[in-house]
Design a protein around this motif. Structure first.
Motif, PDB file in Angstrom:
ATOM      1  N   GLU A  25      34.003  31.528  43.686  1.00  0.00           N
ATOM      2  CA  GLU A  25      33.963  30.521  42.633  1.00  0.00           C
ATOM      3  C   GLU A  25      33.225  31.052  41.406  1.00  0.00           C
ATOM      4  O   GLU A  25      32.179  31.666  41.525  1.00  0.00           O
ATOM      5  N   ALA A  26      33.776  30.766  40.238  1.00  0.00           N
ATOM      6  CA  ALA A  26      33.087  31.071  38.981  1.00  0.00           C
ATOM      7  C   ALA A  26      32.151  29.906  38.666  1.00  0.00           C
ATOM      8  O   ALA A  26      32.296  28.813  39.216  1.00  0.00           O
ATOM      9  N   VAL A  60      35.153  34.327  32.357  1.00  0.00           N
ATOM     10  CA  VAL A  60      35.582  35.132  33.503  1.00  0.00           C
ATOM     11  C   VAL A  60      36.451  36.278  32.995  1.00  0.00           C
ATOM     12  O   VAL A  60      36.992  36.224  31.897  1.00  0.00           O
ATOM     13  N   ASN A  64      42.270  35.359  37.912  1.00  0.00           N
ATOM     14  CA  ASN A  64      41.657  34.072  38.226  1.00  0.00           C
ATOM     15  C   ASN A  64      42.661  32.942  38.293  1.00  0.00           C
ATOM     16  O   ASN A  64      43.648  32.917  37.548  1.00  0.00           O
ATOM     17  N   CYS A  65      42.366  31.990  39.163  1.00  0.00           N
ATOM     18  CA  CYS A  65      43.121  30.741  39.282  1.00  0.00           C
ATOM     19  C   CYS A  65      42.313  29.642  38.601  1.00  0.00           C
ATOM     20  O   CYS A  65      41.085  29.633  38.688  1.00  0.00           O
ATOM     21  N   SER A  90      37.469  27.243  38.246  1.00  0.00           N
ATOM     22  CA  SER A  90      37.906  28.628  38.166  1.00  0.00           C
ATOM     23  C   SER A  90      37.525  29.351  39.455  1.00  0.00           C
ATOM     24  O   SER A  90      36.346  29.422  39.808  1.00  0.00           O
ATOM     25  N   SER A  92      38.671  32.775  42.249  1.00  0.00           N
ATOM     26  CA  SER A  92      39.419  33.987  42.552  1.00  0.00           C
ATOM     27  C   SER A  92      39.216  34.252  44.035  1.00  0.00           C
ATOM     28  O   SER A  92      38.640  33.434  44.736  1.00  0.00           O
ATOM     29  N   SER A  98      43.599  37.630  44.949  1.00  0.00           N
ATOM     30  CA  SER A  98      43.706  36.569  43.947  1.00  0.00           C
ATOM     31  C   SER A  98      45.146  36.168  43.643  1.00  0.00           C
ATOM     32  O   SER A  98      45.449  34.982  43.495  1.00  0.00           O
TER      33      SER A  98
END
Length: 187
Positions: A25-26, A60, A64-65, A90, A92, A98
């Motif tokens: 997690e970001a 980020v 990334n999702c 956000s 990954s 990812s």
């Protein structure tokens, strides 16, 4: 095409892990969508809507999702430096997973909306529930073969997103000049 590759190779496989096992997690963003609407930065700014805005600094970098955390389920993917709003999660994945993570989440989008978005008024993503969802994690060689096929596709899609943003900026700069006569088009 990438979605079809994922579906063919992995969708019906028996779960052998949980989403939290691969998730990274970001940090949560403090930037509201309204703040980004007037920004003219160079980095894409992902929100819980369909529009991609711009921001002046990335939060980020990499693959990334971006998931909506309120309203309806949606998941986006981007390769490169990006920013996101406070209503966007956000994430990954570890171990070069990812792209796989994105396609897995995209493949369960109806389930995300029905099972993992809850609330009486505005529905919100229930992250702890989603993190506990059973998933299939491919073997290293399977994942490497998958990434060889899929990663170049997402690289191109992200490059097209960057180019679209540049063309939109050019249009937004040029159109007013054409409208008020400051610039003309000659044959």
């Amino acid at each position: 095409m990438a979605y079809d590759i994922y579906m063919h190779n992995f969708f019906s496989n028996k779960p052998n892990a949980k989403l939290k096992d691969i998730l990274t997690e970001a940090e949560k963003s403090a930037i509201q969508v309204g703040e980004a609407k007037t920004s003219n930065g160079e980095y894409p700014f992902f929100t819980s809507g369909a529009t991609i805005l711009k921001w002046n600094e990335p939060f980020v970098d990499g693959r990334n999702c971006f998931l909506n955390t309120g309203g309806n389920a949606d998941v986006k993917f981007y390769v490169g430096k990006a920013a996101y709003s406070t209503d966007t999660w956000s994430i990954s994945a570890k171990s070069e997973m990812s792209d796989y993570l994105y396609l897995m989440l995209f493949s369960i989008k109806p389930e995300l909306d029905q099972k993992f978005f809850q609330g009486t008024g505005l529905k919100h993503l229930q992250k702890p529930l989603l993190k506990d969802r059973p998933i299939f994690v491919p073997e290293k060689l399977e994942l490497e073969a998958f990434n060889r096929q899929v990663m170049p596709m997402f690289d191109i899609i992200s490059e097209n997103t960057r180019e679209n943003q540049q063309l939109t900026s050019l249009r937004d700069w040029l159109l007013p000049m054409l409208m008020n006569g400051q610039a003309t088009i000659s044959d």
